[in-house]
Design a protein around this motif. Structure first.
Motif, PDB file in Angstrom:
ATOM      1  N   ILE A   1       0.853  -1.189   0.000  1.00  0.00           N
ATOM      2  CA  ILE A   1       0.000   0.000   0.000  1.00  0.00           C
ATOM      3  C   ILE A   1       0.888   1.239   0.000  1.00  0.00           C
ATOM      4  O   ILE A   1       1.854   1.326   0.761  1.00  0.00           O
ATOM      5  CB  ILE A   1      -0.921   0.004   1.234  1.00  0.00           C
ATOM      6  CG1 ILE A   1      -1.916  -1.139   1.133  1.00  0.00           C
ATOM      7  CG2 ILE A   1      -1.640   1.328   1.376  1.00  0.00           C
ATOM      8  CD1 ILE A   1      -2.785  -1.295   2.351  1.00  0.00           C
ATOM      9  N   LYS A   2       0.541   2.205  -0.819  1.00  0.00           N
ATOM     10  CA  LYS A   2       1.311   3.445  -0.900  1.00  0.00           C
ATOM     11  C   LYS A   2       0.517   4.543  -0.188  1.00  0.00           C
ATOM     12  O   LYS A   2      -0.401   5.131  -0.751  1.00  0.00           O
ATOM     13  CB  LYS A   2       1.561   3.814  -2.360  1.00  0.00           C
ATOM     14  CG  LYS A   2       2.477   4.997  -2.532  1.00  0.00           C
ATOM     15  CD  LYS A   2       2.764   5.248  -3.996  1.00  0.00           C
ATOM     16  CE  LYS A   2       3.664   6.440  -4.177  1.00  0.00           C
ATOM     17  NZ  LYS A   2       3.806   6.763  -5.592  1.00  0.00           N
ATOM     18  N   TYR A   3       0.860   4.772   1.082  1.00  0.00           N
ATOM     19  CA  TYR A   3       0.177   5.785   1.884  1.00  0.00           C
ATOM     20  C   TYR A   3       0.885   7.115   1.704  1.00  0.00           C
ATOM     21  O   TYR A   3       2.088   7.232   1.917  1.00  0.00           O
ATOM     22  CB  TYR A   3       0.157   5.374   3.357  1.00  0.00           C
ATOM     23  CG  TYR A   3      -0.483   6.402   4.239  1.00  0.00           C
ATOM     24  CD1 TYR A   3      -1.838   6.675   4.138  1.00  0.00           C
ATOM     25  CD2 TYR A   3       0.262   7.109   5.165  1.00  0.00           C
ATOM     26  CE1 TYR A   3      -2.432   7.639   4.936  1.00  0.00           C
ATOM     27  CE2 TYR A   3      -0.315   8.066   5.975  1.00  0.00           C
ATOM     28  CZ  TYR A   3      -1.675   8.328   5.856  1.00  0.00           C
ATOM     29  OH  TYR A   3      -2.261   9.269   6.652  1.00  0.00           O
TER      30      TYR A   3
ATOM     31  N   TYR B   1      -3.279  12.141  -7.866  1.00  0.00           N
ATOM     32  CA  TYR B   1      -3.025  10.824  -7.299  1.00  0.00           C
ATOM     33  C   TYR B   1      -3.187   9.754  -8.364  1.00  0.00           C
ATOM     34  O   TYR B   1      -3.915   9.939  -9.333  1.00  0.00           O
ATOM     35  CB  TYR B   1      -3.983  10.566  -6.121  1.00  0.00           C
ATOM     36  CG  TYR B   1      -3.761  11.534  -4.979  1.00  0.00           C
ATOM     37  CD1 TYR B   1      -2.775  11.291  -4.032  1.00  0.00           C
ATOM     38  CD2 TYR B   1      -4.505  12.695  -4.859  1.00  0.00           C
ATOM     39  CE1 TYR B   1      -2.544  12.179  -2.988  1.00  0.00           C
ATOM     40  CE2 TYR B   1      -4.278  13.591  -3.831  1.00  0.00           C
ATOM     41  CZ  TYR B   1      -3.300  13.330  -2.900  1.00  0.00           C
ATOM     42  OH  TYR B   1      -3.063  14.205  -1.882  1.00  0.00           O
TER      43      TYR B   1
ATOM     44  N   ASP C   1      -3.038   4.770  -4.710  1.00  0.00           N
ATOM     45  CA  ASP C   1      -2.569   5.694  -3.680  1.00  0.00           C
ATOM     46  C   ASP C   1      -3.613   5.773  -2.573  1.00  0.00           C
ATOM     47  O   ASP C   1      -4.817   5.779  -2.835  1.00  0.00           O
ATOM     48  CB  ASP C   1      -2.346   7.098  -4.256  1.00  0.00           C
ATOM     49  CG  ASP C   1      -1.135   7.179  -5.161  1.00  0.00           C
ATOM     50  OD1 ASP C   1      -0.348   6.211  -5.185  1.00  0.00           O
ATOM     51  OD2 ASP C   1      -0.986   8.202  -5.853  1.00  0.00           O
ATOM     52  N   THR C   2      -3.160   5.829  -1.326  1.00  0.00           N
ATOM     53  CA  THR C   2      -4.078   5.968  -0.200  1.00  0.00           C
ATOM     54  C   THR C   2      -3.764   7.249   0.554  1.00  0.00           C
ATOM     55  O   THR C   2      -2.601   7.633   0.701  1.00  0.00           O
ATOM     56  CB  THR C   2      -3.979   4.768   0.772  1.00  0.00           C
ATOM     57  OG1 THR C   2      -2.641   4.628   1.198  1.00  0.00           O
ATOM     58  CG2 THR C   2      -4.423   3.482   0.111  1.00  0.00           C
ATOM     59  N   VAL C   3      -4.834   7.920   0.988  1.00  0.00           N
ATOM     60  CA  VAL C   3      -4.699   9.175   1.720  1.00  0.00           C
ATOM     61  C   VAL C   3      -5.698   9.202   2.866  1.00  0.00           C
ATOM     62  O   VAL C   3      -6.678   8.467   2.870  1.00  0.00           O
ATOM     63  CB  VAL C   3      -4.928  10.406   0.814  1.00  0.00           C
ATOM     64  CG1 VAL C   3      -3.878  10.512  -0.270  1.00  0.00           C
ATOM     65  CG2 VAL C   3      -6.317  10.388   0.212  1.00  0.00           C
ATOM     66  N   THR C   4      -5.442  10.078   3.822  1.00  0.00           N
ATOM     67  CA  THR C   4      -6.378  10.329   4.905  1.00  0.00           C
ATOM     68  C   THR C   4      -7.084  11.640   4.600  1.00  0.00           C
ATOM     69  O   THR C   4      -6.453  12.626   4.201  1.00  0.00           O
ATOM     70  CB  THR C   4      -5.628  10.455   6.251  1.00  0.00           C
ATOM     71  OG1 THR C   4      -4.838   9.294   6.430  1.00  0.00           O
ATOM     72  CG2 THR C   4      -6.595  10.576   7.402  1.00  0.00           C
TER      73      THR C   4
ATOM     74  N   LEU D   1      -9.729   6.849   5.776  1.00  0.00           N
ATOM     75  CA  LEU D   1      -8.706   6.407   4.824  1.00  0.00           C
ATOM     76  C   LEU D   1      -9.368   6.142   3.475  1.00  0.00           C
ATOM     77  O   LEU D   1     -10.369   5.416   3.394  1.00  0.00           O
ATOM     78  CB  LEU D   1      -8.024   5.131   5.324  1.00  0.00           C
ATOM     79  CG  LEU D   1      -6.897   4.581   4.460  1.00  0.00           C
ATOM     80  CD1 LEU D   1      -5.711   5.551   4.456  1.00  0.00           C
ATOM     81  CD2 LEU D   1      -6.454   3.218   4.962  1.00  0.00           C
TER      82      LEU D   1
ATOM     83  N   VAL E   1      -8.807   5.254  -0.880  1.00  0.00           N
ATOM     84  CA  VAL E   1      -7.946   4.648  -1.901  1.00  0.00           C
ATOM     85  C   VAL E   1      -8.358   5.184  -3.264  1.00  0.00           C
ATOM     86  O   VAL E   1      -9.555   5.175  -3.607  1.00  0.00           O
ATOM     87  CB  VAL E   1      -8.068   3.110  -1.892  1.00  0.00           C
ATOM     88  CG1 VAL E   1      -7.188   2.501  -2.973  1.00  0.00           C
ATOM     89  CG2 VAL E   1      -7.714   2.540  -0.530  1.00  0.00           C
TER      90      VAL E   1
END
Length: 136
Positions: A72-74, A84, A88-91, A96, A98
């Motif tokens: 996983i690419k946080y 993105y 790609d994962t973001v908050t 969270l 994806v």
């Protein structure tokens, strides 16, 4: 087997089996086709099938290995000035998200279900009290 991919696979197998039957019919006389298959012929068919299956398994194993290596690419908190890529994962707002495909700048997580998928929903913010104060 009820999915579209399964149906396509079955159709492919049926078409390939028909090709094999056609090839066998054209290479042998009618008398030869009436005879039972020899052990050598059966072993050749099994070997060909096994080789084809092994090649497919090798390709699938390579794909699985590549996927497992990437993980996983946080990328931290969502930044509207960034674009993105798929995976790609973001908050954002405590949750969270994806990216499901390439996402343009400014596309906020949750705004377009074709671009973003919620992976973990954040809870309500916790109000912290200072030491010595009482909450009622």
């Amino acid at each position: 087997m009820t999915g579209k991919g399964d149906d396509e696979q079955l159709a492919f197998i049926a078409a390939r089996a028909e090709e094999i039957r056609t090839g066998l019919d054209s290479n042998f006389t009618e008398v030869q086709l009436e005879r039972p298959l020899s052990r050598r012929m059966v072993h050749a068919l099994i070997a060909a099938t096994t080789a084809a299956t092994a090649a497919k398994l090798k390709a699938l194993s390579a794909r699985v290995e590549a996927l497992e290596e990437s993980g996983i690419k946080y990328l931290g908190n969502y930044q509207r000035a960034n674009s993105y890529w798929k995976g790609d994962t973001v908050t954002h707002s405590g949750s969270l998200w994806v990216a499901l495909k390439a996402v343009a700048e400014g596309a906020t997580p949750g705004s377009d279900p074709a671009c973003w998928q919620l992976a973990a929903k954040g809870g309500k913010p916790v109000k912290r009290t200072t030491a010595g104060s009482t909450s009622t």
